[in-house]
Design an enzyme around this catalytic site. Structure first.
Site, PDB file in Angstrom:
ATOM      1  N   ASP A  25       0.787  -1.630  -0.114  1.00 21.09           N
ATOM      2  CA  ASP A  25       0.083  -0.076   0.192  1.00 21.09           C
ATOM      3  C   ASP A  25       0.852   1.677  -0.171  1.00 21.09           C
ATOM      4  O   ASP A  25       0.427   2.278   0.521  1.00 21.09           O
ATOM      5  CB  ASP A  25      -0.984  -0.089   1.496  1.00 21.09           C
ATOM      6  CG  ASP A  25      -1.433  -1.299   1.157  1.00 21.09           C
ATOM      7  OD1 ASP A  25      -2.038  -2.368   0.434  1.00 21.09           O
ATOM      8  OD2 ASP A  25      -2.777  -1.274   2.256  1.00 21.09           O
ATOM      9  N   LYS A 127      -6.984  -5.128  -3.334  1.00 23.84           N
ATOM     10  CA  LYS A 127      -6.936  -5.650  -1.829  1.00 23.84           C
ATOM     11  C   LYS A 127      -8.182  -4.886  -1.493  1.00 23.84           C
ATOM     12  O   LYS A 127      -8.173  -3.410  -1.209  1.00 23.84           O
ATOM     13  CB  LYS A 127      -6.280  -5.915  -0.622  1.00 23.84           C
ATOM     14  CG  LYS A 127      -5.087  -5.261  -0.164  1.00 23.84           C
ATOM     15  CD  LYS A 127      -4.614  -5.487   0.758  1.00 23.84           C
ATOM     16  CE  LYS A 127      -3.391  -4.163   1.778  1.00 23.84           C
ATOM     17  NZ  LYS A 127      -4.365  -3.868   1.660  1.00 23.84           N
ATOM     18  N   CYS A 160      -2.029  -2.806   7.781  1.00 19.86           N
ATOM     19  CA  CYS A 160      -2.563  -3.416   6.465  1.00 19.86           C
ATOM     20  C   CYS A 160      -0.778  -4.648   6.613  1.00 19.86           C
ATOM     21  O   CYS A 160      -1.039  -5.281   6.737  1.00 19.86           O
ATOM     22  CB  CYS A 160      -1.995  -3.250   5.220  1.00 19.86           C
ATOM     23  SG  CYS A 160      -4.121  -1.874   5.196  1.00 19.86           S
TER      24      CYS A 160
HETATM   25  C1  C5J Z   1      -3.300   0.349   5.668  1.00 20.59           C
HETATM   26  C2  C5J Z   1      -5.299   2.438   6.247  1.00 20.59           C
HETATM   27  N1  C5J Z   1      -2.863  -0.240   4.239  1.00 20.59           N
HETATM   28  N2  C5J Z   1      -3.936   2.640   7.360  1.00 20.59           N
HETATM   29  N3  C5J Z   1      -4.045   1.403   5.454  1.00 20.59           N
HETATM   30  O1  C5J Z   1      -2.696   0.460   6.540  1.00 20.59           O
HETATM   31  O2  C5J Z   1      -6.297   2.035   6.915  1.00 20.59           O
END
Ligand code: C5J
Length: 223
Positions: A25, A127, A160
């Protein structure tokens, strides 16, 4: 060839032919102003420290011929895959921002930052959740490629990254998390999340640094 990477709670045995680098991400919506992270009131600049070390790891992994997988959290434009319970706590999802609709696939903000752009042929996995295994074909991809270990990087450490490591651990994958290639909007959460991974004899996996990984990889792969 198996390299021994210094890590907590002990050396991590890494064979490049059975290890994938997972970059979680590293999207504009989390790292740049105007996206999801800043809509939630976070200082997004806290995540940018992970970019440089991750660039070095990414290029070493490519040189070593490791499988590289990039993930992106987000949703279909019609948001049919966004659970109402998630939307209720992140009502910015799908709204307009300077970088397009927040966390919506195909929008500029949903994509990966330029510094870490996927190379042609690298897998980009979309995802809908926090974990990279939930509602994706990641496990199938890894099993088909003979992968048994993961080097896990990305943001955010306690959300994540952590969810993915827990999912991977339950599926029998061994995970090395690179501390300086991850980041959180809350530095304390980053530290504690990493400690939780390697505590109790490595209850979820191992924690190391990019420099330890880079100096352990086969010669041609060093940064
Ligand atoms: C991730 C989030 N990628 N913090 N998403 O950690 O909402």
């Amino acid at each position: 060839m198996t390299a021994l990477v210094p890590a907590e709670p002990g050396p991590f045995a890494l064979d490049v032919s059975t290890t994938a680098l997972v970059v979680i991400d590293m999207q504009r919506d989390f790292l740049e102003p105007g996206g999801f992270g800043s809509a939630l009131g976070n200082d997004v600049s806290l995540l940018s420290a992970a970019i440089e070390p991750l660039q070095r790891v990414l290029s070493a992994a490519r040189e070593a011929g490791m499988l590289v997988i990039h993930t992106r959290e987000g949703h279909r434009p019609d948001m049919a895959d966004c659970p109402p319970a998630k939307f209720a706590r992140g009502e910015f999802i799908g709204t307009d921002s300077p970088k397009g609709r927040i966390l919506i696939r195909g929008e500029y903000g949903h994509d990966i930052v330029d510094e870490l752009a996927p190379a042609p042929g690298e897998i980009v996995l979309d995802k809908p959740g926090k974990g990279s295994f939930y509602a994706t074909d990641l496990e199938l991809i890894l099993r088909n490629a003979g992968i048994t270990s993961l080097v896990v990087t990305g943001v955010t450490t306690e959300v994540c990254v952590h969810t993915t490591v827990r999912e991977a651990n339950d599926r029998g994958f061994e995970c090395l998390v690179l501390s300086d290639c991850c980041g959180s909007y809350v530095p304390e959460f980053h530290e504690v999340a990493l400690r939780m991974i390697s505590a109790q004899g490595g209850i979820f996996g191992w924690v190391g640094s990019s420099s330890d990984l880079l100096s352990s990889l086969p010669l041609g792969a060093r940064a």
